[in-house]
Scaffold this motif. Structure first.
Motif, PDB file in Angstrom:
ATOM      1  N   PHE A   1       2.888  11.053  -1.309  1.00 16.46           N
ATOM      2  CA  PHE A   1       2.939  10.780  -2.745  1.00 16.46           C
ATOM      3  C   PHE A   1       3.633  11.884  -3.528  1.00 16.46           C
ATOM      4  O   PHE A   1       4.193  11.643  -4.602  1.00 16.46           O
TER       5      PHE A   1
ATOM      6  N   GLY B   1       0.087  10.514 -14.774  1.00 20.42           N
ATOM      7  CA  GLY B   1      -0.474  10.817 -13.461  1.00 20.42           C
ATOM      8  C   GLY B   1      -1.856  11.431 -13.552  1.00 20.42           C
ATOM      9  O   GLY B   1      -2.158  12.178 -14.492  1.00 20.42           O
TER      10      GLY B   1
ATOM     11  N   THR C   1      -6.147  12.715  -3.937  1.00 20.55           N
ATOM     12  CA  THR C   1      -5.768  11.371  -4.363  1.00 20.55           C
ATOM     13  C   THR C   1      -4.922  11.503  -5.626  1.00 20.55           C
ATOM     14  O   THR C   1      -5.105  12.450  -6.397  1.00 20.55           O
TER      15      THR C   1
ATOM     16  N   TRP D   1      -2.964   8.933  -8.759  1.00 19.07           N
ATOM     17  CA  TRP D   1      -2.572   7.670  -9.357  1.00 19.07           C
ATOM     18  C   TRP D   1      -1.385   7.899 -10.295  1.00 19.07           C
ATOM     19  O   TRP D   1      -1.416   8.801 -11.130  1.00 19.07           O
ATOM     20  N   GLN D   2      -0.354   7.099 -10.163  1.00 21.46           N
ATOM     21  CA  GLN D   2       0.838   7.217 -11.013  1.00 21.46           C
ATOM     22  C   GLN D   2       1.054   5.885 -11.735  1.00 21.46           C
ATOM     23  O   GLN D   2       1.327   4.848 -11.113  1.00 21.46           O
ATOM     24  N   LYS D   3       0.943   5.918 -13.062  1.00 25.66           N
ATOM     25  CA  LYS D   3       1.105   4.721 -13.888  1.00 25.66           C
ATOM     26  C   LYS D   3       2.450   4.770 -14.608  1.00 25.66           C
ATOM     27  O   LYS D   3       2.800   5.786 -15.214  1.00 25.66           O
TER      28      LYS D   3
ATOM     29  N   THR E   1       0.539   0.563 -11.547  1.00 23.04           N
ATOM     30  CA  THR E   1      -0.058   1.830 -11.129  1.00 23.04           C
ATOM     31  C   THR E   1       0.023   1.928  -9.615  1.00 23.04           C
ATOM     32  O   THR E   1      -0.444   1.031  -8.894  1.00 23.04           O
ATOM     33  N   PHE E   2       0.601   3.002  -9.126  1.00 20.18           N
ATOM     34  CA  PHE E   2       0.752   3.225  -7.689  1.00 20.18           C
ATOM     35  C   PHE E   2      -0.183   4.353  -7.255  1.00 20.18           C
ATOM     36  O   PHE E   2      -0.617   5.170  -8.073  1.00 20.18           O
ATOM     37  N   PHE E   3      -0.469   4.396  -5.964  1.00 23.48           N
ATOM     38  CA  PHE E   3      -1.536   5.275  -5.477  1.00 23.48           C
ATOM     39  C   PHE E   3      -1.133   5.958  -4.176  1.00 23.48           C
ATOM     40  O   PHE E   3      -0.493   5.357  -3.307  1.00 23.48           O
TER      41      PHE E   3
ATOM     42  N   ASP F   1       0.670   3.596  -1.436  1.00 24.90           N
ATOM     43  CA  ASP F   1       0.709   2.186  -1.831  1.00 24.90           C
ATOM     44  C   ASP F   1       1.653   2.043  -3.027  1.00 24.90           C
ATOM     45  O   ASP F   1       1.345   2.508  -4.133  1.00 24.90           O
TER      46      ASP F   1
ATOM     47  N   ASP G   1       2.243  -3.115  -6.785  1.00 27.91           N
ATOM     48  CA  ASP G   1       1.381  -3.434  -7.925  1.00 27.91           C
ATOM     49  C   ASP G   1       2.184  -4.183  -8.983  1.00 27.91           C
ATOM     50  O   ASP G   1       3.398  -3.964  -9.128  1.00 27.91           O
TER      51      ASP G   1
ATOM     52  N   THR H   1       3.693  -0.345   1.656  1.00 23.64           N
ATOM     53  CA  THR H   1       2.581   0.564   1.899  1.00 23.64           C
ATOM     54  C   THR H   1       2.815   1.302   3.211  1.00 23.64           C
ATOM     55  O   THR H   1       3.558   0.826   4.081  1.00 23.64           O
TER      56      THR H   1
END
Length: 431
Positions: A180, A285, A303, A305-307, A317-319, A368, A371, A378
């Motif tokens: 990521f 993020g 972890t 999260w990127q929106k 939103t990707f993870f 991932d 979305d 993935t």
């Protein structure tokens, strides 16, 4: 100085040759005595200057840790720094995928040269150029100021993305950081930041624009980034718990983002998962991180999260996440300093007649990029590494990855669910 001693000796001889009553009355004798006294004073002054010069020279200290570091008692410090990493790897994918970037590849992964140091009054500086890509470009380029527990930085530097990204590439346990960090475009940017570092607490925040190479008359982005870390030592063990938040506004009317990543090595240009261009006006993020060092054992995980804001796709939103751990067969501990992993110090290196440091590591790396109707793919990457450091500043590494893709961007005879295997070797030296 020996030239001055000659007239002194001659004068002394002349005095011994003159009768006592003549010394008392002869004005020439009085003049000679005065001249001798003046010469003695000049000799003393010259001797003082010599001693002062010796003291000034002793004020400059030189330490040698792979390269000389010069420092003075009044706060000056200067050091040349650099690193070289050379990688060779092979990517084994399904036969149905015909891509020139697969199979064997090799490259100079990093080739950097720079300087860093301190100045009186609490100021510091760092400037480093990367040459591996063919064209020189800045990595770090900033001026800093420290006062007590606070540090302020102006220039290009990391914008507090998280544990994996902030840990130097010299001190990671795998060739590449978690997927990521590359997929979401983590990089150094130009900005101003402040940092508070207490015994167990680290608070960082800053305002940033673009990287130096992307700056023009109108900045393409502006952002704010922050991170907080709790890093206590308990029973001789180092613990680490942190979180970070990031917002970046994209200023161009036709701005877009693209998230993609290579398969665990950088020497190939193939990206099996890829969102393609996504229209966007902003990125937000959020990251969480935790780690622990327990003697020769360490564990770490993050972890993120990127929106994407302002996207016609509906703000997807990707993870990404990873979990890794490792063990030093030769008894060392993973280094840690200032809220990030640091250099592994070899306990019994070649320079001491030993075999150096040997560490084994394992990592699960998940990403991932699916979305809101965007199908970027993935990955589940299962990785292992073996690192050998004969001395503190030299490393040889072996990496293996089995990566399982779903909805891959590159089909294999129409199939987008498959796996690839990656094997790589690295030689590394830094100073």
């Amino acid at each position: 100085m020996h030239k001055l001693m000659m007239p002194i000796l001659l004068g002394a001889t002349a005095l011994t040759a003159v009768p006592a009553h003549a010394q008392e009355k002869d004005p020439q004798v009085d003049a000679l005595i005065a001249e001798i006294q003046a010469l003695r004073a000049e000799v003393a002054e010259l001797r003082g200057e010599v001693e002062a010069g010796k003291a000034a020279k002793a004020d400059t200290a030189i330490k040698f840790k792979a390269t000389p570091e010069l420092s003075t008692d009044d706060g000056w410090k200067f050091k040349v720094r650099g690193r070289m990493m050379y990688d060779a790897a092979t990517v084994d994918a399904p036969d149905a995928i015909d891509d020139a970037g697969l199979g064997f590849s090799n490259e100079m992964r990093r080739g950097r040269l720079g300087v860093e140091g301190d100045m009186p009054g609490g100021f510091g500086y760092k400037a480093e150029l990367e040459f591996a890509g063919g064209d020189a470009e800045f990595t770090d380029a900033y001026v800093s100021y420290e006062k007590g527990d606070m540090e302020f930085i102006v220039g290009q530097h990391n914008n507090f993305q998280g544990l994996a990204e902030l840990t130097s590439s010299l001190h990671t346990q795998f060739f590449e950081r978690a997927a990521f960090t590359d997929a979401f475009g983590f990089e150094r940017r130009v900005g101003v930041s402040a940092q508070y570092k207490g015994d167990n607490l680290l608070v960082q925040g800053g305002l940033f624009t673009d990287a130096i190479g992307d700056l023009d008359e109108n900045n393409n982005s502006n952002g704010v980034d922050g991170r907080i870390v709790f890093m206590p030592e308990m029973g001789g063990n180092q613990l680490h718990f942190g979180g970070s938040a990031h917002y970046r506004a994209l200023n161009d009317a036709a701005s877009s983002v693209r998230y993609r990543v290579r398969p665990a090595v950088h020497s190939t240009d193939v990206r099996f998962i890829n969102t393609g261009a996504i229209g966007a006006t902003s990125e937000t993020g959020l990251g969480l991180e935790a780690a622990g060092i327990f003697g020769p054992l360490y564990v770490a995980g993050e972890t993120f999260w990127q929106k994407v804001g302002g996207s016609p796709a509906g703000d997807p939103t990707f993870f990404g996440a990873y979990l890794e751990g490792g063990y030093f067969l030769t008894g060392e501990s993973r280094g840690y300093k200032g809220g990030k992993f640091d250099r592994v110090k070899v306990a019994n290196g070649f320079d001491k007649g030993g075999i150096g440091s040997i560490g084994i590591n394992a990592r699960w790396d998940y990403l991932d990029l699916n979305d809101a109707g965007i199908v970027g793919g993935t990955q589940n990457a299962y990785q292992a590494s073996l690192n050998w450091k004969p001395v503190d500043y030299v490393l040889f590494g072996l990496n293996f990855a089995h990566i399982v893709y779903g909805d891959a961007a590159i089909p294999a005879a129409g199939d987008r669910d498959y796996s690839v295997n990656v094997l790589g070797l690295r030689g590394q030296v830094d100073f």
